[in-house]
Structures are given as structure tokens and as C-alpha cells.
Design a protein around this motif. Structure first.
Motif, PDB file in Angstrom:
ATOM      1  N   ASN A  81     -22.355-108.684  30.499  1.00  0.00           N
ATOM      2  CA  ASN A  81     -21.422-109.650  29.907  1.00  0.00           C
ATOM      3  C   ASN A  81     -22.047-110.380  28.731  1.00  0.00           C
ATOM      4  N   VAL A  82     -23.300-110.777  28.853  1.00  0.00           N
ATOM      5  CA  VAL A  82     -23.987-111.430  27.734  1.00  0.00           C
ATOM      6  C   VAL A  82     -24.107-110.458  26.568  1.00  0.00           C
TER       7      VAL A  82
ATOM      8  N   VAL B  11     -22.828-111.276  22.856  1.00  0.00           N
ATOM      9  CA  VAL B  11     -23.782-111.286  21.748  1.00  0.00           C
ATOM     10  C   VAL B  11     -23.390-110.287  20.668  1.00  0.00           C
ATOM     11  N   THR B  12     -22.863-109.139  21.069  1.00  0.00           N
ATOM     12  CA  THR B  12     -22.463-108.135  20.086  1.00  0.00           C
ATOM     13  C   THR B  12     -21.017-108.314  19.636  1.00  0.00           C
TER      14      THR B  12
END
Length: 117
Positions: free
Chosen positions: A27-28, A32-33
Motif C-alpha cells: 500500500n505504501v 509513493v508511486t
């Protein structure tokens, strides 16, 4: 004095931690992308959509189980596992529920007095 951490409760807790860490990392990574999380889930083809529907049905069934089983064994505030799954992951909260259920059952077994004649 036993803590209620039976081998089964420990297995469920380890699975819960794996679910939390595994989904959190992904999920991070999505955030982030700057990925469109829902768009990727739905728009990445029928195989990904099939997995999404499969997991959604399993999660919904698990939520029903959490409610029914927690009432059956007398656990309080089980609805929190369902709410928490919306902000973390069901891969975390369902095994966590199972671990806490096992601890609850172990504590109940420890406190029950055997019936003697």
C-alpha cells in the motif's frame, strides 16, 4: 499463570503480523508511486479483478464469521476488527481476531471449574 498464548494463537498472531506488513509495504508502494489503487485493482485485467472479487467475498464472509463467532464465545467489541480492516487490511485483522479468539477460549478453559460428583 498462563497468558492464553496457545500455539494456535501464536500461529494466528504471526499470520496477522505477516498480513499487516505485507499489505502495508504494498500500500505504501502504491501511494509513493502515485498509483490509482482502485483503478489498478479493477483495470489491470480479468485475472486481477477475479482475485479482487475472490478476496472481497472471503473478507465479507470473514466479517460475518467475526460477528457470529464473537457473539457465540462472548467476545466484546469484535466490530473493531471489521472497522480496523477498512484502514489496515483484512489479512491483518482476521488472523488477529482468530488469535484473540483463541486466547479468549484458552482463558475460558483455564477459568472453568471441572464438574465433579
Amino acid at each position: 499463570m498462563k497468558t492464553g498464548w496457545t500455539p494456535l494463537a501464536i500461529i494466528y498472531a504471526v499470520l496477522s503480523l505477516a498480513g499487516l506488513l505485507g499489505t502495508a509495504v504494498l500500500n505504501v508502494w502504491s501511494v509513493v508511486t502515485a498509483r490509482n489503487y482502485v483503478g489498478d485493482l479493477i483495470g489491470s485485467g480479468p485475472a486481477v479483478s477475479s482475485i479482487g472479487v475472490d478476496l472481497l467475498i472471503v473478507a465479507a464472509s470473514g466479517c460475518v464469521l467475526i460477528v457470529v463467532e464473537s457473539r457465540r464465545v462472548g467476545m466484546k467489541r469484535a466490530w473493531l476488527y471489521i472497522v480496523l480492516s477498512a484502514v489496515t487490511a483484512f489479512a491483518f485483522t482476521f488472523p488477529l481476531f482468530l488469535a484473540m479468539r483463541e486466547r479468549h477460549l484458552a482463558a475460558a478453559r483455564q477459568h472453568s471449574t471441572p464438574v465433579t460428583d
